[in-house]
Scaffold this motif. Structure first.
Motif, PDB file in Angstrom:
ATOM      1  N   LEU A   4     -86.439  68.962 -76.532  1.00  0.00           N
ATOM      2  CA  LEU A   4     -87.818  68.605 -76.321  1.00  0.00           C
ATOM      3  C   LEU A   4     -88.499  69.763 -76.569  1.00  0.00           C
ATOM      4  CD1 LEU A   4     -89.304  68.782 -73.586  1.00  0.00           C
ATOM      5  CD2 LEU A   4     -87.446  66.872 -73.036  1.00  0.00           C
ATOM      6  N   ILE A   5     -89.869  70.064 -76.107  1.00  0.00           N
ATOM      7  CA  ILE A   5     -91.102  70.990 -76.814  1.00  0.00           C
ATOM      8  C   ILE A   5     -92.045  70.991 -75.741  1.00  0.00           C
ATOM      9  CG2 ILE A   5     -92.445  73.184 -78.154  1.00  0.00           C
ATOM     10  CD1 ILE A   5     -90.292  72.105 -80.290  1.00  0.00           C
ATOM     11  N   PHE A   6     -92.326  71.834 -75.244  1.00  0.00           N
ATOM     12  CA  PHE A   6     -93.376  71.814 -73.807  1.00  0.00           C
ATOM     13  C   PHE A   6     -94.228  72.945 -73.976  1.00  0.00           C
ATOM     14  CE2 PHE A   6     -89.382  72.975 -71.630  1.00  0.00           C
ATOM     15  CZ  PHE A   6     -90.040  74.112 -71.394  1.00  0.00           C
ATOM     16  N   CYS A   7     -95.405  72.461 -73.631  1.00  0.00           N
ATOM     17  CA  CYS A   7     -95.812  74.302 -73.384  1.00  0.00           C
ATOM     18  C   CYS A   7     -96.331  74.494 -71.941  1.00  0.00           C
ATOM     19  CB  CYS A   7     -97.657  73.465 -73.434  1.00  0.00           C
ATOM     20  SG  CYS A   7     -97.939  72.991 -75.524  1.00  0.00           S
ATOM     21  N   GLU A   8     -96.693  75.550 -72.097  1.00  0.00           N
ATOM     22  CA  GLU A   8     -96.521  76.505 -70.424  1.00  0.00           C
ATOM     23  C   GLU A   8     -97.965  77.069 -70.791  1.00  0.00           C
ATOM     24  OE1 GLU A   8     -92.541  78.273 -68.677  1.00  0.00           O
ATOM     25  OE2 GLU A   8     -91.935  78.898 -71.082  1.00  0.00           O
ATOM     26  N   THR A   9     -99.216  76.699 -70.394  1.00  0.00           N
ATOM     27  CA  THR A   9    -100.201  77.033 -70.569  1.00  0.00           C
ATOM     28  C   THR A   9    -100.500  78.824 -70.326  1.00  0.00           C
ATOM     29  OG1 THR A   9    -100.864  74.384 -69.889  1.00  0.00           O
ATOM     30  CG2 THR A   9    -102.802  76.585 -70.135  1.00  0.00           C
ATOM     31  N   PRO A  10    -100.500  78.402 -68.625  1.00  0.00           N
ATOM     32  CA  PRO A  10    -100.373  80.077 -68.345  1.00  0.00           C
ATOM     33  C   PRO A  10     -99.937  80.795 -68.534  1.00  0.00           C
ATOM     34  CG  PRO A  10     -99.704  78.754 -66.281  1.00  0.00           C
ATOM     35  CD  PRO A  10     -99.416  77.949 -67.333  1.00  0.00           C
ATOM     36  N   ARG A  23     -80.491  73.348 -71.470  1.00  0.00           N
ATOM     37  CA  ARG A  23     -80.928  74.769 -71.591  1.00  0.00           C
ATOM     38  C   ARG A  23     -82.225  75.131 -72.019  1.00  0.00           C
ATOM     39  NH1 ARG A  23     -80.086  78.349 -76.190  1.00  0.00           N
ATOM     40  NH2 ARG A  23     -79.092  76.456 -77.410  1.00  0.00           N
ATOM     41  N   VAL A  24     -83.014  76.461 -71.666  1.00  0.00           N
ATOM     42  CA  VAL A  24     -84.293  76.593 -72.004  1.00  0.00           C
ATOM     43  C   VAL A  24     -83.989  77.685 -72.844  1.00  0.00           C
ATOM     44  CG1 VAL A  24     -87.032  77.225 -71.262  1.00  0.00           C
ATOM     45  CG2 VAL A  24     -85.135  75.520 -69.327  1.00  0.00           C
ATOM     46  N   GLU A  25     -85.094  77.508 -74.163  1.00  0.00           N
ATOM     47  CA  GLU A  25     -85.803  78.571 -74.444  1.00  0.00           C
ATOM     48  C   GLU A  25     -86.926  78.849 -75.026  1.00  0.00           C
ATOM     49  OE1 GLU A  25     -83.737  78.350 -79.023  1.00  0.00           O
ATOM     50  OE2 GLU A  25     -82.659  79.057 -77.663  1.00  0.00           O
ATOM     51  N   VAL A  26     -87.829  80.343 -75.596  1.00  0.00           N
ATOM     52  CA  VAL A  26     -89.372  80.161 -75.800  1.00  0.00           C
ATOM     53  C   VAL A  26     -88.517  79.930 -77.243  1.00  0.00           C
ATOM     54  CG1 VAL A  26     -90.730  82.001 -76.284  1.00  0.00           C
ATOM     55  CG2 VAL A  26     -89.696  82.129 -73.700  1.00  0.00           C
ATOM     56  N   PHE A  27     -89.792  79.242 -77.574  1.00  0.00           N
ATOM     57  CA  PHE A  27     -89.983  77.758 -78.475  1.00  0.00           C
ATOM     58  C   PHE A  27     -90.905  79.176 -79.208  1.00  0.00           C
ATOM     59  CE2 PHE A  27     -92.726  75.284 -81.655  1.00  0.00           C
ATOM     60  CZ  PHE A  27     -91.489  75.311 -82.487  1.00  0.00           C
ATOM     61  N   THR A  28     -92.271  79.412 -79.173  1.00  0.00           N
ATOM     62  CA  THR A  28     -93.191  79.763 -79.544  1.00  0.00           C
ATOM     63  C   THR A  28     -93.955  80.962 -78.796  1.00  0.00           C
ATOM     64  OG1 THR A  28     -95.118  80.317 -81.403  1.00  0.00           O
ATOM     65  CG2 THR A  28     -94.650  78.163 -79.593  1.00  0.00           C
ATOM     66  N   GLN A  29     -94.201  82.256 -78.665  1.00  0.00           N
ATOM     67  CA  GLN A  29     -95.405  82.881 -77.820  1.00  0.00           C
ATOM     68  C   GLN A  29     -96.512  83.796 -77.719  1.00  0.00           C
ATOM     69  OE1 GLN A  29     -92.426  85.468 -75.337  1.00  0.00           O
ATOM     70  NE2 GLN A  29     -91.467  85.921 -77.701  1.00  0.00           N
ATOM     71  N   SER A  30     -97.194  84.628 -76.657  1.00  0.00           N
ATOM     72  CA  SER A  30     -98.072  85.161 -77.468  1.00  0.00           C
ATOM     73  C   SER A  30     -99.227  84.113 -78.332  1.00  0.00           C
ATOM     74  CB  SER A  30     -97.284  86.835 -78.067  1.00  0.00           C
ATOM     75  OG  SER A  30     -96.468  87.237 -77.633  1.00  0.00           O
ATOM     76  N   LEU A  31     -98.998  83.159 -77.929  1.00  0.00           N
ATOM     77  CA  LEU A  31    -100.375  82.308 -78.350  1.00  0.00           C
ATOM     78  C   LEU A  31    -101.689  83.251 -78.732  1.00  0.00           C
ATOM     79  CD1 LEU A  31     -99.045  78.971 -77.603  1.00  0.00           C
ATOM     80  CD2 LEU A  31     -99.122  80.170 -79.896  1.00  0.00           C
ATOM     81  N   PRO A  32    -102.314  82.775 -79.920  1.00  0.00           N
ATOM     82  CA  PRO A  32    -104.164  83.421 -79.667  1.00  0.00           C
ATOM     83  C   PRO A  32    -105.038  82.757 -78.982  1.00  0.00           C
ATOM     84  CG  PRO A  32    -103.469  82.089 -81.154  1.00  0.00           C
ATOM     85  CD  PRO A  32    -102.006  82.167 -80.749  1.00  0.00           C
ATOM     86  N   GLY A  33    -104.084  81.595 -78.071  1.00  0.00           N
ATOM     87  CA  GLY A  33    -105.272  80.835 -77.149  1.00  0.00           C
ATOM     88  C   GLY A  33    -104.427  80.349 -75.809  1.00  0.00           C
ATOM     89  N   TYR A  34    -104.425  78.799 -74.677  1.00  0.00           N
ATOM     90  CA  TYR A  34    -104.350  78.323 -73.379  1.00  0.00           C
ATOM     91  C   TYR A  34    -103.727  77.338 -74.685  1.00  0.00           C
ATOM     92  CZ  TYR A  34    -104.974  82.168 -70.745  1.00  0.00           C
ATOM     93  OH  TYR A  34    -105.674  83.436 -69.791  1.00  0.00           O
ATOM     94  N   PRO A  35    -102.028  77.398 -74.437  1.00  0.00           N
ATOM     95  CA  PRO A  35    -101.573  76.092 -75.585  1.00  0.00           C
ATOM     96  C   PRO A  35    -102.375  74.515 -74.206  1.00  0.00           C
ATOM     97  CG  PRO A  35     -99.589  76.945 -74.239  1.00  0.00           C
ATOM     98  CD  PRO A  35    -101.223  77.562 -73.657  1.00  0.00           C
ATOM     99  N   ASP A  36    -102.486  73.663 -74.733  1.00  0.00           N
ATOM    100  CA  ASP A  36    -102.449  71.823 -73.744  1.00  0.00           C
ATOM    101  C   ASP A  36    -101.481  71.421 -74.425  1.00  0.00           C
ATOM    102  OD1 ASP A  36    -103.388  70.801 -71.600  1.00  0.00           O
ATOM    103  OD2 ASP A  36    -104.723  69.344 -73.398  1.00  0.00           O
ATOM    104  N   MET A  62    -105.647  82.819 -63.643  1.00  0.00           N
ATOM    105  CA  MET A  62    -104.478  82.824 -63.910  1.00  0.00           C
ATOM    106  C   MET A  62    -103.566  83.955 -63.077  1.00  0.00           C
ATOM    107  SD  MET A  62    -103.667  80.738 -66.130  1.00  0.00           S
ATOM    108  CE  MET A  62    -104.350  79.181 -67.090  1.00  0.00           C
ATOM    109  N   LYS A  63    -105.029  84.722 -62.863  1.00  0.00           N
ATOM    110  CA  LYS A  63    -104.059  85.647 -61.600  1.00  0.00           C
ATOM    111  C   LYS A  63    -104.466  85.643 -59.935  1.00  0.00           C
ATOM    112  CE  LYS A  63    -104.466  90.703 -61.252  1.00  0.00           C
ATOM    113  NZ  LYS A  63    -104.647  91.909 -61.943  1.00  0.00           N
ATOM    114  N   TYR A  64    -105.411  85.141 -59.714  1.00  0.00           N
ATOM    115  CA  TYR A  64    -105.651  84.551 -58.832  1.00  0.00           C
ATOM    116  C   TYR A  64    -105.244  83.078 -58.284  1.00  0.00           C
ATOM    117  CZ  TYR A  64    -106.743  89.189 -59.181  1.00  0.00           C
ATOM    118  OH  TYR A  64    -106.906  91.151 -58.911  1.00  0.00           O
ATOM    119  N   LEU A  65    -104.825  82.265 -57.686  1.00  0.00           N
ATOM    120  CA  LEU A  65    -104.530  81.165 -57.140  1.00  0.00           C
ATOM    121  C   LEU A  65    -105.860  80.844 -56.816  1.00  0.00           C
ATOM    122  CD1 LEU A  65    -102.640  78.349 -56.946  1.00  0.00           C
ATOM    123  CD2 LEU A  65    -101.650  79.777 -54.369  1.00  0.00           C
ATOM    124  N   PHE A  66    -106.715  81.901 -55.822  1.00  0.00           N
ATOM    125  CA  PHE A  66    -107.917  81.021 -55.267  1.00  0.00           C
ATOM    126  C   PHE A  66    -109.038  80.447 -56.317  1.00  0.00           C
ATOM    127  CE2 PHE A  66    -108.921  85.563 -55.108  1.00  0.00           C
ATOM    128  CZ  PHE A  66    -110.211  85.059 -55.415  1.00  0.00           C
TER     129      PHE A  66
END
Length: 144
Positions: A4-10, A23-36, A62-66
């Motif tokens: 299965l393929i899933f999005c990692e938005t942050p 096992r998990v591997e990166v499917f696609t990265q450095s996307l031009p936006g935030y995948p939903d 994405m950097k600051y939780l608060f």
């Protein structure tokens, strides 16, 4: 039914989970936006909904939780603090390589892209309508 393929938005990427190997591997990265959301079309392509391109407010949240908590609380009361720009749907091949990207600039918060026949349907959490794009009449531009 092997993975299965899933999005990692942050992290602006999608990953592939192999069920039998756990096992998990990166499917696609450095996307031009935030995948939903990501959907398979049955024709050898995945369609990834990008809720927004990278903006300063997204980077900070994405950097600051608060800030994420503050944005969530504001959204709960109908106040939008994030700058949402250039939502899109990205088409990738079975190896995660980009093929085409489709935008609808006035239609923000794109959370799904589904291809049915020769049409691409954009869905959103904020709008009470969908956009239908005829892929034969409006092909993607070559530049990604």
């Amino acid at each position: 039914q092997t993975h299965l393929i899933f999005c990692e938005t942050p992290m602006k990427r999608c990953s592939k989970y192999y069920i039998s190997e756990e096992r998990v591997e990166v499917f696609t990265q450095s996307l031009p936006g935030y995948p939903d959301n990501i959907r398979y079309d049955g024709d050898g392509h995945y369609w990834i909904a990008l809720i927004s391109e990278v903006t300063t407010s997204w980077k900070l949240s994405m950097k600051y939780l608060f800030l994420r908590k503050l944005i969530y609380m504001a959204a709960k009361y109908g106040v939008e603090l994030l700058s949402i720009k250039n939502a899109a749907v990205l088409q990738v091949d079975l190896d995660g390589n980009p093929i085409a990207m489709y935008h609808d600039h006035p239609f923000s918060h794109i959370t799904s892209g589904v291809k049915i026949g020769n049409h691409l349907y954009f869905g959103s959490l904020l709008h009470s309508y969908i956009t239908r794009l005829d892929l034969l009449k409006y092909p993607a531009q070559k530049k990604l």
